[in-house]
Write a protein that holds these residues in place. Structure first.
Motif, PDB file in Angstrom:
ATOM      1  N   VAL A 136       7.165   3.110  -7.634  1.00 56.31           N
ATOM      2  CA  VAL A 136       7.291   4.552  -7.747  1.00 56.31           C
ATOM      3  C   VAL A 136       5.886   5.122  -7.608  1.00 56.31           C
ATOM      4  CG1 VAL A 136       7.983   6.467  -9.209  1.00 56.31           C
ATOM      5  CG2 VAL A 136       9.243   4.307  -9.312  1.00 56.31           C
ATOM      6  N   PRO A 137       5.533   5.886  -6.596  1.00 57.03           N
ATOM      7  CA  PRO A 137       6.374   6.214  -5.460  1.00 57.03           C
ATOM      8  C   PRO A 137       6.562   5.015  -4.536  1.00 57.03           C
ATOM      9  CG  PRO A 137       4.174   7.043  -5.083  1.00 57.03           C
ATOM     10  CD  PRO A 137       4.192   6.431  -6.458  1.00 57.03           C
ATOM     11  N   LYS A 138       7.401   5.200  -3.523  1.00 57.56           N
ATOM     12  CA  LYS A 138       7.654   4.122  -2.571  1.00 57.56           C
ATOM     13  C   LYS A 138       6.367   3.736  -1.835  1.00 57.56           C
ATOM     14  CE  LYS A 138      12.499   5.080  -1.649  1.00 57.56           C
ATOM     15  NZ  LYS A 138      13.498   5.278  -0.588  1.00 57.56           N
ATOM     16  N   VAL A 139       6.351   2.508  -1.324  1.00 63.88           N
ATOM     17  CA  VAL A 139       5.195   2.025  -0.570  1.00 63.88           C
ATOM     18  C   VAL A 139       5.515   2.046   0.923  1.00 63.88           C
ATOM     19  CG1 VAL A 139       4.261   0.638  -2.459  1.00 63.88           C
ATOM     20  CG2 VAL A 139       5.894  -0.398  -0.881  1.00 63.88           C
ATOM     21  N   ALA A 140       4.480   2.248   1.744  1.00 63.57           N
ATOM     22  CA  ALA A 140       4.684   2.418   3.178  1.00 63.57           C
ATOM     23  C   ALA A 140       4.245   1.216   4.013  1.00 63.57           C
ATOM     24  CB  ALA A 140       3.942   3.664   3.657  1.00 63.57           C
ATOM     25  N   SER A 141       3.324   0.404   3.525  1.00 64.77           N
ATOM     26  CA  SER A 141       2.885  -0.760   4.302  1.00 64.77           C
ATOM     27  C   SER A 141       2.725  -1.957   3.373  1.00 64.77           C
ATOM     28  CB  SER A 141       1.591  -0.462   5.061  1.00 64.77           C
ATOM     29  OG  SER A 141       0.589   0.074   4.238  1.00 64.77           O
ATOM     30  N   TRP A 142       2.850  -3.143   3.961  1.00 65.29           N
ATOM     31  CA  TRP A 142       2.792  -4.363   3.153  1.00 65.29           C
ATOM     32  C   TRP A 142       2.328  -5.542   3.977  1.00 65.29           C
ATOM     33  CZ3 TRP A 142       7.210  -1.394   3.628  1.00 65.29           C
ATOM     34  CH2 TRP A 142       8.114  -1.805   4.614  1.00 65.29           C
ATOM     35  N   ASP A 143       1.909  -6.598   3.267  1.00 63.44           N
ATOM     36  CA  ASP A 143       1.462  -7.843   3.886  1.00 63.44           C
ATOM     37  C   ASP A 143       1.955  -9.000   3.020  1.00 63.44           C
ATOM     38  OD1 ASP A 143       0.055  -9.652   5.552  1.00 63.44           O
ATOM     39  OD2 ASP A 143      -1.707  -9.546   4.271  1.00 63.44           O
ATOM     40  N   ASN A 144       2.616  -9.970   3.628  1.00 69.16           N
ATOM     41  CA  ASN A 144       3.098 -11.142   2.899  1.00 69.16           C
ATOM     42  C   ASN A 144       2.152 -12.310   3.155  1.00 69.16           C
ATOM     43  OD1 ASN A 144       4.448 -13.141   1.594  1.00 69.16           O
ATOM     44  ND2 ASN A 144       6.315 -13.037   2.814  1.00 69.16           N
ATOM     45  N   SER A 145       1.219 -12.511   2.260  1.00 71.87           N
ATOM     46  CA  SER A 145       0.268 -13.625   2.361  1.00 71.87           C
ATOM     47  C   SER A 145       0.717 -14.810   1.513  1.00 71.87           C
ATOM     48  CB  SER A 145      -1.136 -13.164   1.936  1.00 71.87           C
ATOM     49  OG  SER A 145      -1.636 -12.249   2.872  1.00 71.87           O
ATOM     50  N   TRP A 190       0.837  -1.189   0.000  1.00 72.65           N
ATOM     51  CA  TRP A 190       0.000   0.000   0.000  1.00 72.65           C
ATOM     52  C   TRP A 190       0.871   1.237   0.000  1.00 72.65           C
ATOM     53  CZ3 TRP A 190      -1.157  -4.514   2.363  1.00 72.65           C
ATOM     54  CH2 TRP A 190      -2.442  -5.046   2.158  1.00 72.65           C
ATOM     55  N   GLU A 191       0.419   2.287  -0.676  1.00 71.37           N
ATOM     56  CA  GLU A 191       1.208   3.510  -0.751  1.00 71.37           C
ATOM     57  C   GLU A 191       1.265   4.255   0.581  1.00 71.37           C
ATOM     58  OE1 GLU A 191      -0.363   6.370  -3.536  1.00 71.37           O
ATOM     59  OE2 GLU A 191      -2.401   5.896  -2.964  1.00 71.37           O
ATOM     60  N   GLY A 192       0.285   4.071   1.443  1.00 67.20           N
ATOM     61  CA  GLY A 192       0.271   4.772   2.722  1.00 67.20           C
ATOM     62  C   GLY A 192       0.427   3.835   3.904  1.00 67.20           C
ATOM     63  N   PRO A 193       0.707   4.409   5.081  1.00 70.23           N
ATOM     64  CA  PRO A 193       0.766   3.581   6.280  1.00 70.23           C
ATOM     65  C   PRO A 193      -0.621   3.072   6.653  1.00 70.23           C
ATOM     66  CG  PRO A 193       1.035   5.912   6.833  1.00 70.23           C
ATOM     67  CD  PRO A 193       0.995   5.814   5.343  1.00 70.23           C
ATOM     68  N   HIS A 194      -0.672   2.093   7.507  1.00 66.21           N
ATOM     69  CA  HIS A 194      -1.923   1.503   8.000  1.00 66.21           C
ATOM     70  C   HIS A 194      -2.757   0.885   6.876  1.00 66.21           C
ATOM     71  CE1 HIS A 194      -1.049   3.195  11.902  1.00 66.21           C
ATOM     72  NE2 HIS A 194      -0.834   4.353  11.312  1.00 66.21           N
ATOM     73  N   TYR A 195      -2.092   0.410   5.801  1.00 65.61           N
ATOM     74  CA  TYR A 195      -2.755  -0.278   4.692  1.00 65.61           C
ATOM     75  C   TYR A 195      -3.766   0.630   3.988  1.00 65.61           C
ATOM     76  CZ  TYR A 195      -0.769  -3.734   7.762  1.00 65.61           C
ATOM     77  OH  TYR A 195       0.084  -4.417   8.594  1.00 65.61           O
ATOM     78  N   LEU A 196      -3.419   1.894   3.879  1.00 65.48           N
ATOM     79  CA  LEU A 196      -4.302   2.867   3.231  1.00 65.48           C
ATOM     80  C   LEU A 196      -3.742   3.290   1.883  1.00 65.48           C
ATOM     81  CD1 LEU A 196      -5.100   5.120   6.320  1.00 65.48           C
ATOM     82  CD2 LEU A 196      -6.538   3.345   5.307  1.00 65.48           C
ATOM     83  N   GLY A 197      -4.629   3.756   1.021  1.00 67.26           N
ATOM     84  CA  GLY A 197      -4.236   4.221  -0.298  1.00 67.26           C
ATOM     85  C   GLY A 197      -4.292   3.097  -1.319  1.00 67.26           C
ATOM     86  N   ARG A 198      -3.712   3.348  -2.436  1.00 66.79           N
ATOM     87  CA  ARG A 198      -3.724   2.362  -3.519  1.00 66.79           C
ATOM     88  C   ARG A 198      -2.896   1.146  -3.121  1.00 66.79           C
ATOM     89  NH1 ARG A 198      -6.167   6.067  -5.660  1.00 66.79           N
ATOM     90  NH2 ARG A 198      -5.767   7.638  -7.167  1.00 66.79           N
TER      91      ARG A 198
END
Length: 121
Positions: free
Chosen positions: A66-75, A45-53
């Protein structure tokens, strides 16, 4: 190959992700929740807390954001490593299956390597 339709979708989406196999489309304009990451995918996700695109990636390989991503989940069932730099450089973090980051610590990823098999970290 990047088609005109795909290029337009990526430009509208706001996050451009490129893998060795070609572009990966970003999904939706709403603020998706962490549970929107299906089993077998790595989601970013582009934003923290799994927010944004969000970008959802199923295949192993290297991706640049591009731009950098702020949050992620490895499922996925394999490890992945997120890097601060766009070329798998700079500080990095290993993310094992089932792990995620809400991005509250301020680390943003410019690229990721998703491993194709067993644990690497």
């Amino acid at each position: 190959m990047l088609t005109k339709t795909m290029a337009g979708a990526l430009a509208v989406a706001g996050i451009f992700a490129m893998t060795a196999a070609g572009p990966v489309a970003a999904q939706g304009a709403s603020a998706p929740a962490k549970q929107d990451c299906p089993s077998g995918y790595a989601c970013f996700w582009e934003g923290p807390h799994y927010l944004g695109r969000v970008v959802r990636i199923q295949r192993a390989g290297v991706t640049t954001f591009v731009p950098k991503v702020a949050s992620w989940d490895n499922s996925r069932t394999t490890d992945m490593r997120v890097y601060a730099g766009f070329h798998q450089d700079g500080p990095s973090r290993c993310v094992q299956p089932g792990e995620s980051s809400a991005g509250v610590e301020g680390f943003k990823a410019g690229s990721v390597r998703i491993y194709p098999s067993a644990s690497v970290c």
